[in-house]
Design a protein around this motif. Structure first.
Motif, mmCIF file in Angstrom:
data_model
loop_
_atom_site.group_PDB
_atom_site.id
_atom_site.type_symbol
_atom_site.label_atom_id
_atom_site.label_comp_id
_atom_site.label_asym_id
_atom_site.label_seq_id
_atom_site.Cartn_x
_atom_site.Cartn_y
_atom_site.Cartn_z
ATOM 1 N N GLU A 1 -0.179 -2.339 -14.254
ATOM 2 C CA GLU A 1 -0.146 -1.448 -15.107
ATOM 3 C C GLU A 1 1.255 -0.346 -14.915
ATOM 4 O OE1 GLU A 1 -2.972 1.978 -17.104
ATOM 5 O OE2 GLU A 1 -3.592 0.740 -15.283
ATOM 6 N N GLY A 2 1.455 -0.203 -13.921
ATOM 7 C CA GLY A 2 2.617 0.826 -13.511
ATOM 8 C C GLY A 2 1.969 2.224 -13.211
ATOM 9 N N LEU A 3 2.215 2.699 -12.091
ATOM 10 C CA LEU A 3 1.823 3.982 -11.604
ATOM 11 C C LEU A 3 2.204 5.036 -12.594
ATOM 12 C CD1 LEU A 3 2.351 4.196 -7.631
ATOM 13 C CD2 LEU A 3 0.265 4.007 -8.905
ATOM 14 N N ALA A 4 3.318 5.105 -13.027
ATOM 15 C CA ALA A 4 3.468 6.141 -14.176
ATOM 16 C C ALA A 4 2.434 6.145 -15.227
ATOM 17 C CB ALA A 4 4.952 6.048 -14.689
ATOM 18 N N GLU A 5 2.329 4.890 -15.895
ATOM 19 C CA GLU A 5 1.468 4.886 -16.908
ATOM 20 C C GLU A 5 -0.224 4.990 -16.528
ATOM 21 O OE1 GLU A 5 3.594 2.770 -15.913
ATOM 22 O OE2 GLU A 5 5.173 2.709 -17.808
ATOM 23 N N VAL A 6 -0.599 4.587 -15.267
ATOM 24 C CA VAL A 6 -1.929 4.934 -14.609
ATOM 25 C C VAL A 6 -2.077 6.512 -14.697
ATOM 26 C CG1 VAL A 6 -3.341 5.067 -12.612
ATOM 27 C CG2 VAL A 6 -1.929 3.060 -13.334
ATOM 28 N N PHE A 7 -0.929 7.147 -14.399
ATOM 29 C CA PHE A 7 -1.062 8.687 -14.156
ATOM 30 C C PHE A 7 -1.147 9.230 -15.542
ATOM 31 C CE2 PHE A 7 1.634 8.374 -10.285
ATOM 32 C CZ PHE A 7 0.547 8.087 -9.556
ATOM 33 N N ASP B 1 -6.589 -5.921 -1.820
ATOM 34 C CA ASP B 1 -5.044 -6.610 -2.373
ATOM 35 C C ASP B 1 -5.061 -6.853 -4.029
ATOM 36 O OD1 ASP B 1 -2.790 -8.310 -1.919
ATOM 37 O OD2 ASP B 1 -4.550 -10.088 -2.041
ATOM 38 N N THR B 2 -6.168 -7.086 -4.538
ATOM 39 C CA THR B 2 -6.361 -6.970 -5.884
ATOM 40 C C THR B 2 -6.070 -5.710 -6.826
ATOM 41 O OG1 THR B 2 -7.615 -9.191 -5.968
ATOM 42 C CG2 THR B 2 -7.679 -7.729 -7.878
ATOM 43 N N ALA B 3 -6.776 -4.680 -6.075
ATOM 44 C CA ALA B 3 -6.567 -3.331 -6.772
ATOM 45 C C ALA B 3 -5.169 -3.104 -6.825
ATOM 46 C CB ALA B 3 -7.591 -2.324 -6.017
ATOM 47 N N LEU B 4 -4.280 -3.186 -5.628
ATOM 48 C CA LEU B 4 -2.970 -2.950 -5.602
ATOM 49 C C LEU B 4 -1.946 -3.469 -6.533
ATOM 50 C CD1 LEU B 4 -2.415 -2.669 -1.725
ATOM 51 C CD2 LEU B 4 -2.635 -0.825 -3.353
ATOM 52 N N ASP B 5 -2.593 -4.895 -6.846
ATOM 53 C CA ASP B 5 -2.006 -5.676 -7.815
ATOM 54 C C ASP B 5 -2.170 -5.150 -9.395
ATOM 55 O OD1 ASP B 5 -0.712 -7.461 -6.318
ATOM 56 O OD2 ASP B 5 -2.306 -8.945 -6.553
ATOM 57 N N MET B 6 -3.370 -4.715 -9.427
ATOM 58 C CA MET B 6 -3.561 -4.079 -10.871
ATOM 59 C C MET B 6 -2.997 -2.854 -11.094
ATOM 60 S SD MET B 6 -7.704 -4.764 -10.810
ATOM 61 C CE MET B 6 -8.068 -4.018 -12.357
ATOM 62 N N ILE C 1 0.925 -1.339 -0.029
ATOM 63 C CA ILE C 1 0.090 0.004 0.100
ATOM 64 C C ILE C 1 0.904 1.310 0.056
ATOM 65 C CG2 ILE C 1 -0.355 -0.112 2.472
ATOM 66 C CD1 ILE C 1 -3.192 1.080 0.012
ATOM 67 N N GLY C 2 2.153 1.150 0.636
ATOM 68 C CA GLY C 2 2.832 2.427 0.502
ATOM 69 C C GLY C 2 3.180 3.117 -0.550
ATOM 70 N N LYS C 3 3.463 2.125 -1.584
ATOM 71 C CA LYS C 3 3.947 2.455 -2.993
ATOM 72 C C LYS C 3 2.966 3.322 -3.681
ATOM 73 C CE LYS C 3 6.517 -1.896 -3.683
ATOM 74 N NZ LYS C 3 6.246 -3.059 -4.355
ATOM 75 N N VAL C 4 1.715 3.258 -3.493
ATOM 76 C CA VAL C 4 0.801 4.085 -4.043
ATOM 77 C C VAL C 4 0.852 5.549 -3.525
ATOM 78 C CG1 VAL C 4 -1.516 4.328 -4.549
ATOM 79 C CG2 VAL C 4 -0.850 1.843 -4.475
ATOM 80 N N PHE C 5 1.188 5.576 -2.207
ATOM 81 C CA PHE C 5 1.335 6.891 -1.588
ATOM 82 C C PHE C 5 2.585 7.386 -1.826
ATOM 83 C CE2 PHE C 5 -2.444 4.915 0.829
ATOM 84 C CZ PHE C 5 -2.988 6.042 1.266
ATOM 85 N N GLY C 6 3.702 6.638 -2.236
ATOM 86 C CA GLY C 6 5.015 7.147 -2.158
ATOM 87 C C GLY C 6 5.359 7.362 -0.786
ATOM 88 N N ALA C 7 4.941 6.405 0.172
ATOM 89 C CA ALA C 7 5.365 6.493 1.724
ATOM 90 C C ALA C 7 5.955 5.452 2.140
ATOM 91 C CB ALA C 7 4.015 6.667 2.304
ATOM 92 N N ALA C 8 7.045 5.524 2.878
ATOM 93 C CA ALA C 8 7.784 4.560 3.515
ATOM 94 C C ALA C 8 7.227 4.070 4.843
ATOM 95 C CB ALA C 8 9.407 4.666 3.435
#
Length: 399
Positions: free
Chosen positions: A265-271, A256-261, A49-56
């Motif tokens: 796709e890759g966050l850069a591609e999502v943005f 769990d599945t949403a984070l996999d999706m 989950i932290g990857k989506v926020f950019g949070a460690a």
């Protein structure tokens, strides 16, 4: 009721359409939330989950709407009577202010026009004048869902630092997380607030606080009453994949599945996908001869586009025509903007063809409702998408 063939187009700015893959994940049998299978689920989620926020640091997950995460951010870091600096970007910034008042805080609202994001310079000037450091936190909505304007969070952090002020930075990303570039750690955010029902592609029901070490330290002396929202009750169970109360198990399956999706796709591609759809939508609005509410090109949202009605009102009648004829829901104008705008949501699990269906429905609705406009908005969006699709091939040929 008469059956309407085809799928309903839910094009409000959240809740968004839930992908079938996530719906199937949520359909699993509920398991023991104290057992080893749940521990494995929790550890997977907390590891991703932290990857989506950019949070460690820690990300706390609540069975609640985003309003609960607003409250959690405030009660874990502040004390009764604390002054909080907020910026009036729109309806949801106003609601957060009202919530702060109910909690016994003293919010100070920097006035805005609902057509721009937060002004980092104005925030910096106010903090520079606060020599006694009475302001304990700055609260900003990253993407104001009621207006389609984005606030420059990195610039707000720079303004706080330039004023040499110790205030915490609390940011609402409810309609931007997983849709618009966001960097909790890099931008120096202390608490990031989020919800499940928008860019994370889930139904409503989960909310989040991503927190910094500074925020955790502030929570040790914060004096506002808290129990359900208390971070310290969550820390130790979360380290082992568990929660201190009964969690929303099936929504966590979906998360769990949403984070996999998102990772696949890759966050850069999502943005980039969200940016493309937003630009195509604005091209359509311009071709229709209508006006986008957000008056700052640098602040245009990639999650939604708010469109002003010619003549200043009649948006609700237009939305009803679109719903009745095409089974498509568009977002309403809220409070100050009631009946003056409609909002097109283009976030979440959303592709080019879905966007074109949405914009075609809007264009047909404008004609049926007798709204003054020019034809050709859907074609302008098609042209934009076609040009965007051709860019990679053109770059490759040039290399």
């Amino acid at each position: 009721m008469t059956h309407q063939a085809g799928r309903h187009f839910l094009q409000i700015p959240g809740p968004t359409n839930v992908p079938d893959r996530i719906l199937r994940a949520m359909d699993y049998p509920t398991i023991d939330h104290r057992g080893p299978d749940f521990r494995a689920l929790g550890e997977r989620i907390f590891g991703k989950i932290g990857k989506v926020f950019g949070a460690a640091g820690p990300v706390f997950i609540y069975p609640a709407s985003g309003t609960g995460a607003w409250e959690a951010a405030l009660v874990n870091t502040l004390s009764p009577g604390d002054r909080v600096l907020m910026f009036e970007t729109g309806h949801f910034a106003t609601l957060w202010k009202k919530l702060a008042e109910r909690l016994g805080l003293k919010p100070e609202f920097i006035e805005g026009d609902w057509r721009h994001g937060a002004d980092a310079d104005a925030i910096g000037e106010r903090l520079a004048a606060d020599n006694a450091h009475e302001i304990k936190a700055v609260c900003v909505v990253h993407n104001e869902t009621s207006t389609g304007c984005v606030s420059p969070i990195a610039a707000v952090r720079r303004a706080i630092d330039a004023a040499n002020h110790p205030a915490l930075l609390l940011v609402d990303t409810i309609s931007s997380l997983g849709s618009i570039d966001y960097r909790h750690d890099e931008w120096g955010v202390d608490v990031t607030v989020a919800g499940s029902q928008k860019g994370l592609m889930l139904p409503p029901g989960l909310s989040f606080n991503a927190v910094s070490e500074k925020a955790l330290e502030a929570s040790k002396t914060a004096g506002l009453a808290r129990s359900y929202w208390a971070w310290d009750e969550m820390l130790e169970p979360n380290r082992n994949g568990f929660f201190p109360y009964t969690p929303a198990t099936n929504l966590l399956y979906g998360l769990d599945t949403a984070l996999d999706m998102l990772e696949e796709e890759g966050l850069a591609e999502v943005f980039a996908r969200h940016d493309r759809h937003a630009a195509a939508t604005r091209a359509a609005v311009e071709a229709w001869g209508l006006e986008v509410l957000c008056a700052d090109e640098a602040a245009h949202s990639s999650s939604l586009t708010a469109v002003m009605m010619p003549g200043g009102k009649g948006a609700d009648a237009f939305r009803k025509v679109v719903l009745d004829h095409f089974d498509m829901s568009l977002g309403a104008g809220l409070t100050k903007l009631a009946d003056r705008i409609f909002r097109i949501g283009h976030l979440g699990d959303f592709n080019d063809l879905t966007l074109m269906g949405t914009l075609s429905g809007v264009e047909m609705g404008l004609k049926l409702a007798g709204v003054e406009h020019r034809a050709g908005g859907a074609q302008a969006a098609l042209d934009h998408l076609a040009a965007a699709a051709a860019e990679p091939a053109m770059r490759a040929a040039a290399e």
